[in-house]
Write a protein that holds these residues in place. Structure first.
Motif, PDB file in Angstrom:
ATOM      1  N   GLU A  39      11.704 -18.340 -33.788  1.00 52.22           N
ATOM      2  CA  GLU A  39      13.088 -18.053 -33.398  1.00 52.22           C
ATOM      3  C   GLU A  39      13.955 -17.910 -34.645  1.00 52.22           C
ATOM      4  OE1 GLU A  39      16.801 -20.097 -30.931  1.00 52.22           O
ATOM      5  OE2 GLU A  39      14.980 -21.243 -31.369  1.00 52.22           O
TER       6      GLU A  39
ATOM      7  N   ASN B  55      15.058  -7.472 -20.527  1.00 58.98           N
ATOM      8  CA  ASN B  55      15.143  -8.880 -20.934  1.00 58.98           C
ATOM      9  C   ASN B  55      16.609  -9.261 -21.107  1.00 58.98           C
ATOM     10  OD1 ASN B  55      14.765 -11.430 -21.969  1.00 58.98           O
ATOM     11  ND2 ASN B  55      13.970 -10.736 -23.940  1.00 58.98           N
TER      12      ASN B  55
ATOM     13  N   ASN C  17      18.050 -12.291 -22.002  1.00 60.11           N
ATOM     14  CA  ASN C  17      18.354 -13.119 -23.172  1.00 60.11           C
ATOM     15  C   ASN C  17      17.650 -12.559 -24.398  1.00 60.11           C
ATOM     16  OD1 ASN C  17      19.261 -15.249 -24.765  1.00 60.11           O
ATOM     17  ND2 ASN C  17      17.500 -16.539 -24.257  1.00 60.11           N
ATOM     18  N   THR C  18      18.078 -11.374 -24.804  1.00 61.48           N
ATOM     19  CA  THR C  18      17.400 -10.706 -25.917  1.00 61.48           C
ATOM     20  C   THR C  18      18.348 -10.416 -27.062  1.00 61.48           C
ATOM     21  OG1 THR C  18      16.021  -8.818 -26.551  1.00 61.48           O
ATOM     22  CG2 THR C  18      17.809  -8.387 -25.003  1.00 61.48           C
TER      23      THR C  18
ATOM     24  N   THR D 117      15.478 -14.319 -30.331  1.00 61.45           N
ATOM     25  CA  THR D 117      15.637 -15.514 -29.514  1.00 61.45           C
ATOM     26  C   THR D 117      14.266 -16.057 -29.120  1.00 61.45           C
ATOM     27  OG1 THR D 117      15.674 -14.251 -27.444  1.00 61.45           O
ATOM     28  CG2 THR D 117      17.790 -14.571 -28.586  1.00 61.45           C
ATOM     29  N   ASP D 118      14.278 -17.225 -28.488  1.00 61.61           N
ATOM     30  CA  ASP D 118      13.019 -17.794 -27.970  1.00 61.61           C
ATOM     31  C   ASP D 118      12.357 -16.827 -27.002  1.00 61.61           C
ATOM     32  OD1 ASP D 118      12.422 -20.200 -29.178  1.00 61.61           O
ATOM     33  OD2 ASP D 118      13.860 -21.304 -27.983  1.00 61.61           O
ATOM     34  N   THR D 119      13.188 -16.218 -26.135  1.00 58.69           N
ATOM     35  CA  THR D 119      12.666 -15.270 -25.149  1.00 58.69           C
ATOM     36  C   THR D 119      12.034 -14.065 -25.827  1.00 58.69           C
ATOM     37  OG1 THR D 119      14.449 -15.950 -23.663  1.00 58.69           O
ATOM     38  CG2 THR D 119      13.234 -13.961 -23.071  1.00 58.69           C
ATOM     39  N   ASP D 120      12.712 -13.537 -26.862  1.00 54.86           N
ATOM     40  CA  ASP D 120      12.158 -12.416 -27.634  1.00 54.86           C
ATOM     41  C   ASP D 120      10.808 -12.783 -28.235  1.00 54.86           C
ATOM     42  OD1 ASP D 120      14.403 -10.800 -27.199  1.00 54.86           O
ATOM     43  OD2 ASP D 120      15.439 -11.610 -28.941  1.00 54.86           O
TER      44      ASP D 120
ATOM     45  N   TYR E 187       8.570 -15.072 -27.358  1.00 53.00           N
ATOM     46  CA  TYR E 187       7.491 -15.176 -26.369  1.00 53.00           C
ATOM     47  C   TYR E 187       7.137 -13.809 -25.785  1.00 53.00           C
ATOM     48  CZ  TYR E 187       7.944 -20.243 -26.602  1.00 53.00           C
ATOM     49  OH  TYR E 187       7.959 -21.534 -27.041  1.00 53.00           O
ATOM     50  N   LEU E 188       8.151 -12.960 -25.603  1.00 54.10           N
ATOM     51  CA  LEU E 188       7.889 -11.624 -25.072  1.00 54.10           C
ATOM     52  C   LEU E 188       7.009 -10.821 -26.021  1.00 54.10           C
ATOM     53  CD1 LEU E 188       8.362  -9.358 -23.003  1.00 54.10           C
ATOM     54  CD2 LEU E 188      10.485  -8.798 -24.231  1.00 54.10           C
TER      55      LEU E 188
END
Length: 289
Positions: free
Chosen positions: A183, A204, A206-207, A232-235, A237-238
């Motif tokens: 992150e 997505n 939260n990107t 971000t964290d979401t980015d 993991y994606l």
């Protein structure tokens, strides 16, 4: 006297936070967003308290204005690859805590002030303090990465903008495995053709990645981090999931994170006790002349 107490608390808390940020920056290369938000909230709250105590709106007003200006300017500098995302938020948080310089009777000192906000003094001091180390690091990376051997045009026009850009981009960017993403890292242009990649990123919520159409005939699109916040964290993991499913390749280019927070800490301490280094240097030059 209460005002001086609060100002002293502001200075002390800011320095303590910067010391903690130094530890994170040196160990992991990342400045935690949550701690930055805590410092930012402390800045607004402490200046709001000063406004209530004094009945003068300048404290909270200058805090907001200083934060806004600092964030805008440092964000533009980040887009020019001068700062890291964490550095942008840290300097902005400092601006919210100490918007217009040190004002306390606890220190028997007279810091040299400048005409711009206090956060800019910290920024200028940080650059002046870190500049010799950056030059040495750049020379080391150029030699290590054989930039001159791979870019003959650097020799042809060593002092022009193109050559400087080649040296910086070749030295301060690196390729890592997608599985090693963290992150806050800043992703450089990643070219692709797969429509599914575009849809996954754009859907997505939260990107901090943004997809652009490519001018390159080889690839249709590319994505990169859109703001100073990094991925971000979401980015993260994606991208790792897409890599695991072989939708994207295993290698990705990121900007190297130079641990600049120690320089910011030194710039802050110098600004508090001595003032603006550029003004001090200028005054000494004028005095000598």
């Amino acid at each position: 006297m209460i005002i001086d107490d609060i100002c002293l608390i502001q200075i002390t808390v800011t320095i303590i936070f910067c010391i903690v940020f130094c530890i994170f920056d040196i160990k992991s290369g990342i400045v935690p967003n949550r701690l930055n938000y805590v410092l930012l909230a402390f800045g607004f709250m402490s200046n709001l308290i000063l406004t209530f105590i004094t009945g003068n709106i300048k404290f909270i007003l200058f805090s907001i204005i200083s934060w806004s200006i600092t964030y805008t300017v440092t964000l533009l500098l980040w887009q020019l690859n001068v700062w890291g995302g964490g550095d942008v938020k840290l300097l902005s948080s400092i601006a919210s805590v100490i918007p217009f310089g040190v004002s306390t009777s606890f220190f028997d000192i007279s810091p040299v002030v400048s005409f711009y906000p206090f956060s800019f003094t910290v920024m200028v001091n940080s650059i002046l303090v870190s500049f010799p180390f950056l030059i040495l690091l750049l020379i080391y990376l150029i030699i290590k990465n054989d930039v001159f051997n791979e870019n003959v045009e650097v020799f042809k026009g060593f002092f022009n903008f193109k050559s400087l850009k080649i040296m910086i981009e070749s030295s301060f960017n690196k390729h890592i495995n997608v599985s090693d993403l963290k992150e806050g890292m800043m992703v450089n242009n990643f070219y692709f053709d797969n429509e599914k990649v575009r849809e996954l990123i754009e859907n997505n919520r939260n990107t901090n990645l943004k997809v652009y159409r490519s001018d390159d005939s080889i690839s249709k699109y590319y994505f990169k981090t859109a703001t100073a916040g990094g991925i971000t964290d979401t980015d993260m993991y994606l991208l790792k999931i897409m890599n695991a499913q072989r939708i994207i390749s295993n290698q990705i280019s990121v900007k190297m994170g130079f641990p600049f927070v120690p320089s910011i800490l030194m710039g802050l301490i110098i600004a508090v006790f001595y003032g603006d280094l550029s003004m001090i240097i200028l005054k000494n030059i004028i005095f000598v002349i």
